[in-house]
Write an enzyme that holds these catalytic residues in place. Structure first.
Site, short mmCIF file in Angstrom:
data_model
loop_
_atom_site.label_atom_id
_atom_site.label_comp_id
_atom_site.label_asym_id
_atom_site.label_seq_id
_atom_site.Cartn_x
_atom_site.Cartn_y
_atom_site.Cartn_z
N ALA A 14 0.82 -1.23 0.00
CA ALA A 14 0.00 0.00 0.00
C ALA A 14 0.85 1.27 0.00
CB ALA A 14 -0.93 -0.01 1.21
N ARG A 16 3.96 4.03 -1.32
CA ARG A 16 4.18 4.72 -2.61
C ARG A 16 4.82 3.78 -3.62
NH1 ARG A 16 4.75 9.17 0.97
NH2 ARG A 16 6.53 8.10 1.85
N GLU A 38 1.11 -6.34 3.66
CA GLU A 38 1.27 -5.08 4.42
C GLU A 38 1.52 -5.42 5.88
OE1 GLU A 38 1.60 -1.90 4.90
OE2 GLU A 38 1.85 -1.33 2.82
N GLY A 102 14.84 -2.66 -2.02
CA GLY A 102 15.05 -1.26 -2.39
C GLY A 102 15.06 -0.36 -1.17
N SER A 126 19.84 -2.49 -3.76
CA SER A 126 20.44 -1.26 -4.26
C SER A 126 19.68 -0.06 -3.69
CB SER A 126 20.38 -1.22 -5.78
OG SER A 126 20.89 0.02 -6.24
N GLY A 127 20.41 0.99 -3.38
CA GLY A 127 19.79 2.24 -2.93
C GLY A 127 19.05 2.93 -4.05
N HIS A 160 14.47 15.36 -2.03
CA HIS A 160 13.35 14.41 -2.07
C HIS A 160 12.10 15.03 -1.44
CE1 HIS A 160 16.42 11.30 -2.82
NE2 HIS A 160 15.42 10.58 -3.31
N LYS A 164 9.98 11.70 3.13
CA LYS A 164 11.14 10.79 3.24
C LYS A 164 11.71 10.84 4.65
CE LYS A 164 15.36 9.36 0.92
NZ LYS A 164 14.97 7.95 0.98
N THR A 171 20.47 6.82 -2.49
CA THR A 171 21.13 7.12 -3.77
C THR A 171 22.34 8.02 -3.56
OG1 THR A 171 19.01 6.92 -4.85
CG2 THR A 171 20.74 8.06 -6.08
P1 NAD Z 1 6.06 4.33 2.02
O1 NAD Z 1 6.08 4.74 3.46
O2 NAD Z 1 5.08 5.00 1.10
O3 NAD Z 1 5.79 2.73 1.91
C1 NAD Z 1 6.34 1.77 2.76
C2 NAD Z 1 5.25 0.72 3.00
O4 NAD Z 1 5.83 -0.38 3.70
C3 NAD Z 1 4.09 1.25 3.88
O5 NAD Z 1 2.86 1.00 3.23
C4 NAD Z 1 4.22 0.44 5.17
O6 NAD Z 1 2.99 0.16 5.81
C5 NAD Z 1 4.87 -0.84 4.63
N1 NAD Z 1 5.50 -1.64 5.68
C6 NAD Z 1 6.26 -1.21 6.72
N2 NAD Z 1 6.60 -2.26 7.52
C7 NAD Z 1 6.03 -3.35 6.95
C8 NAD Z 1 6.00 -4.73 7.32
N3 NAD Z 1 6.61 -5.19 8.41
N4 NAD Z 1 5.31 -5.59 6.53
C9 NAD Z 1 4.70 -5.15 5.40
N5 NAD Z 1 4.68 -3.85 5.02
C10 NAD Z 1 5.34 -2.97 5.79
O7 NAD Z 1 7.54 4.52 1.49
P2 NAD Z 1 8.09 4.55 -0.02
O8 NAD Z 1 8.21 5.96 -0.47
O9 NAD Z 1 7.32 3.56 -0.86
O10 NAD Z 1 9.59 4.05 0.21
C11 NAD Z 1 9.85 2.81 0.86
C12 NAD Z 1 11.36 2.59 0.93
O11 NAD Z 1 11.90 2.44 -0.39
C13 NAD Z 1 12.15 3.76 1.57
O12 NAD Z 1 13.23 3.22 2.31
C14 NAD Z 1 12.66 4.52 0.36
O13 NAD Z 1 13.82 5.29 0.62
C15 NAD Z 1 12.98 3.37 -0.58
N6 NAD Z 1 13.06 3.69 -2.01
C16 NAD Z 1 14.07 3.09 -2.69
C17 NAD Z 1 14.18 3.25 -4.06
C18 NAD Z 1 15.25 2.47 -4.80
O14 NAD Z 1 15.31 2.57 -6.04
N7 NAD Z 1 16.06 1.70 -4.10
C19 NAD Z 1 13.27 4.07 -4.74
C20 NAD Z 1 12.24 4.69 -4.02
C21 NAD Z 1 12.13 4.47 -2.64
#
Ligand code: NAD
Length: 272
Positions: A14, A16, A38, A102, A126-127, A160, A164, A171
């Protein structure tokens, strides 16, 4: 849908990135959404993952039981939180499947747990999962090698969205590691993560970070190499989260027939 489609679980479905992953998998060939997970207590448990992602129903209810979801799956796509990703890596090792991580902001202790899980799971972490940023990392390494620390200062600037929670971004740290590698030094020993007050002059050879947060910015990164009378800037702008989601799916497909181990996007993209 075909019988050979790789069966993928989206954890954090659920979020982003989770919603972007559901939409991306749905629109790609060779993969399908097998389950969506979730955290316990989430208001989305029991809701259809496609509906949450804006696709309309796809017949996959969001669950808070990851082990059940992993048992018959082939891969897990994970953009959640460090503690959740550590737990998922242990389950992926138990199920002996692919785990694409990620999640950013992980500690050294978390990284050690991922490496331990990689004895049985195929982990790609990967970051930043985009082709553009991984190429930028390679270019940063080359530039840092060519433009030495006596005459050139390296600063990494990132911006960002306001939601965040970790800084500098995964990155920015990936780019910092690339610069440090180009100069054959340790990033931990040479990075300046914050500046405030009377800092004194800039020590030669350091790699500086600056963090901006605001609005809905998906990800802006610049590596600035500043010399006497000239400056080189390498930069990347992300305008759509689907670049990370496509990268994550590509990583899962790549790792499908690999041996257990710890891999990066550079391995996936053939840039290592
Ligand atoms: P977000 O907060 O919108 O989504 C994270 C989701 O994970 C939430 O819905 C949360 O409820 C869920 N979650 C947390 N603990 C959980 C668990 N134990 N079981 C199941 N679900 C769980 O955040 P986002 O913007 O989607 O980013 C998530 C992560 O990804 C961050 O660390 C962000 O920095 C990283 N990110 C990495 C990249 C990449 O290319 N590596 C790109 C974008 C974001």
């Amino acid at each position: 849908m075909s019988g050979t489609d790789m069966k993928l679980v989206v954890v954090g479905a659920a979020g982003r990135m989770g919603q972007t992953l559901i939409r991306t998998i749905h629109g790609m060939g060779g993969v399908r959404v097998f389950a969506a997970v979730e955290r316990s207590g989430s208001a989305y448990i029991g809701r259809d993952a496609g509906e949450i992602a804006g696709l309309g129903p796809i017949g996959i209810s969001i669950t808070d039981q990851p082990l059940e979801a992993f048992v018959d799956a082939e891969g897990v796509l994970d953009f959640t939180s460090p503690s959740a990703s550590v737990d998922f890596s242990a389950l992926a090792a138990q199920a002996r499947i692919v785990h694409v991580i990620g999640t950013t902001g992980c500690s050294d202790e978390d990284e050690a747990r991922f490496k331990a899980a990689a004895r049985h799971a195929r982990i790609v972490k990967s970051g930043n999962m985009s082709l553009g940023v991984n190429l930028l990392g390679v270019l940063t390494q080359q530039a840092a090698r060519a433009l030495g620390p006596a005459d050139w200062d390296i600063e990494i600037l990132e911006m960002h969205h306001k939601h965040k929670v970790d800084a500098p971004s995964g990155t920015a740290l990936l780019l910092g590691e690339a610069a440090a590698m180009g100069r054959a030094v340790s990033l931990t020993e040479n990075s300046v993560r914050v500046r405030d007050g009377h800092t004194g002059a800039r020590p030669a050879g350091t790699i500086g970070f600056a963090t901006l947060r605001g609005g809905s910015v998906i990800g802006e990164h610049s590596v600035i190499l500043a010399g006497e009378g000239e400056q080189v800037t390498l930069s990347h702008s992300a305008t759509d989260r689907s670049i990370f989601a496509r990268g994550a799916v590509t990583a899962a497909l790549w790792a499908r027939d690999k041996k257990p181990g710890f891999y990066s996007m550079l391995d996936v993209l053939g840039l290592s």
